[in-house]
Design an enzyme around this catalytic site. Sequence first.
Site, PDB file in Angstrom:
ATOM      1  N   CYS A  86       0.838  -1.198   0.000  1.00 23.31           N
ATOM      2  CA  CYS A  86       0.000   0.000   0.000  1.00 23.31           C
ATOM      3  C   CYS A  86       0.881   1.258   0.000  1.00 23.31           C
ATOM      4  O   CYS A  86       1.619   1.474  -0.960  1.00 23.31           O
ATOM      5  CB  CYS A  86      -0.988  -0.032   1.156  1.00 23.31           C
ATOM      6  SG  CYS A  86      -2.328   1.172   0.969  1.00 23.31           S
ATOM      7  N   HIS A 190      -3.793  -4.912  -0.271  1.00 24.93           N
ATOM      8  CA  HIS A 190      -3.379  -5.405   1.040  1.00 24.93           C
ATOM      9  C   HIS A 190      -3.396  -6.937   1.036  1.00 24.93           C
ATOM     10  O   HIS A 190      -4.475  -7.537   1.193  1.00 24.93           O
ATOM     11  CB  HIS A 190      -4.325  -4.888   2.126  1.00 24.93           C
ATOM     12  CG  HIS A 190      -4.152  -3.444   2.439  1.00 24.93           C
ATOM     13  ND1 HIS A 190      -3.266  -2.988   3.398  1.00 24.93           N
ATOM     14  CD2 HIS A 190      -4.742  -2.341   1.908  1.00 24.93           C
ATOM     15  CE1 HIS A 190      -3.323  -1.664   3.460  1.00 24.93           C
ATOM     16  NE2 HIS A 190      -4.207  -1.245   2.564  1.00 24.93           N
ATOM     17  N   GLU A 192      -2.580  -8.885   3.384  1.00 23.74           N
ATOM     18  CA  GLU A 192      -3.032  -9.361   4.700  1.00 23.74           C
ATOM     19  C   GLU A 192      -4.548  -9.322   4.842  1.00 23.74           C
ATOM     20  O   GLU A 192      -5.095  -9.929   5.770  1.00 23.74           O
ATOM     21  CB  GLU A 192      -2.369  -8.540   5.808  1.00 23.74           C
ATOM     22  CG  GLU A 192      -2.920  -7.153   6.028  1.00 23.74           C
ATOM     23  CD  GLU A 192      -2.427  -6.090   5.058  1.00 23.74           C
ATOM     24  OE1 GLU A 192      -2.736  -4.903   5.259  1.00 23.74           O
ATOM     25  OE2 GLU A 192      -1.719  -6.453   4.088  1.00 23.74           O
TER      26      GLU A 192
END
Length: 210
Positions: A86, A190, A192
């Site tokens: 990001c 992202h 995650e």
Amino acid sequence: MTALVDYGAGNLHSVHNALRVAGREAGAENVVVTDDPDTVRRADRIVLPGVGSFGACIGGLRALDGMVEALDERVRRDGVPFLGICVGMQLLATRGLEHGGTPGLGWIAGEVRLIEPTDRGVKVPHMGWNDVAVTGHPCIAGLVEDGEAYYLHSYAFHPAHGHDVAAMTDHGGGICAAVAHENILGVQFHPEKSQAYGLALLQRFLEWRT
């Protein structure tokens, strides 16, 4: 050892957990959250997360005495695998234009600019699930794959050279989803937060040999 850089501007807990889960499959569970340049110098690979404005993030990174120099040495001189996530990807740029012009790390030439969709019905920020369409970049063969990932950003990286673009997505126009240069990978989405797709990407990164 994988160094996850803590400079006060990242979603560290989620990224750390995701890296550890991916590391179990890759045989690379030793993930250290650190703000210590010497630890970064010993790392076998480095992850730079980032949430917030470009200026605040680069300011936080530069506020860690010796960290930018350690990153430059280990990544650009020694060639260890690097992942920016990001805003951590955006900081690779020459400069960011949020709240004026702020110099970035300058590892990949380009600017970070406000997303300006051609379709007025498309909202900014770009938030939610969207495509990742790889460009066939030779540096990331087998590393980033076509799929869907989770995005949350209002500014986008515009590389100066098309050969640094590794993947694209669409949000009222084309947006750079990933950049790559030699041992450096940056993703706008992202991992995650991208469930199986994101964990698979992190596992491949932890196995990546440049």
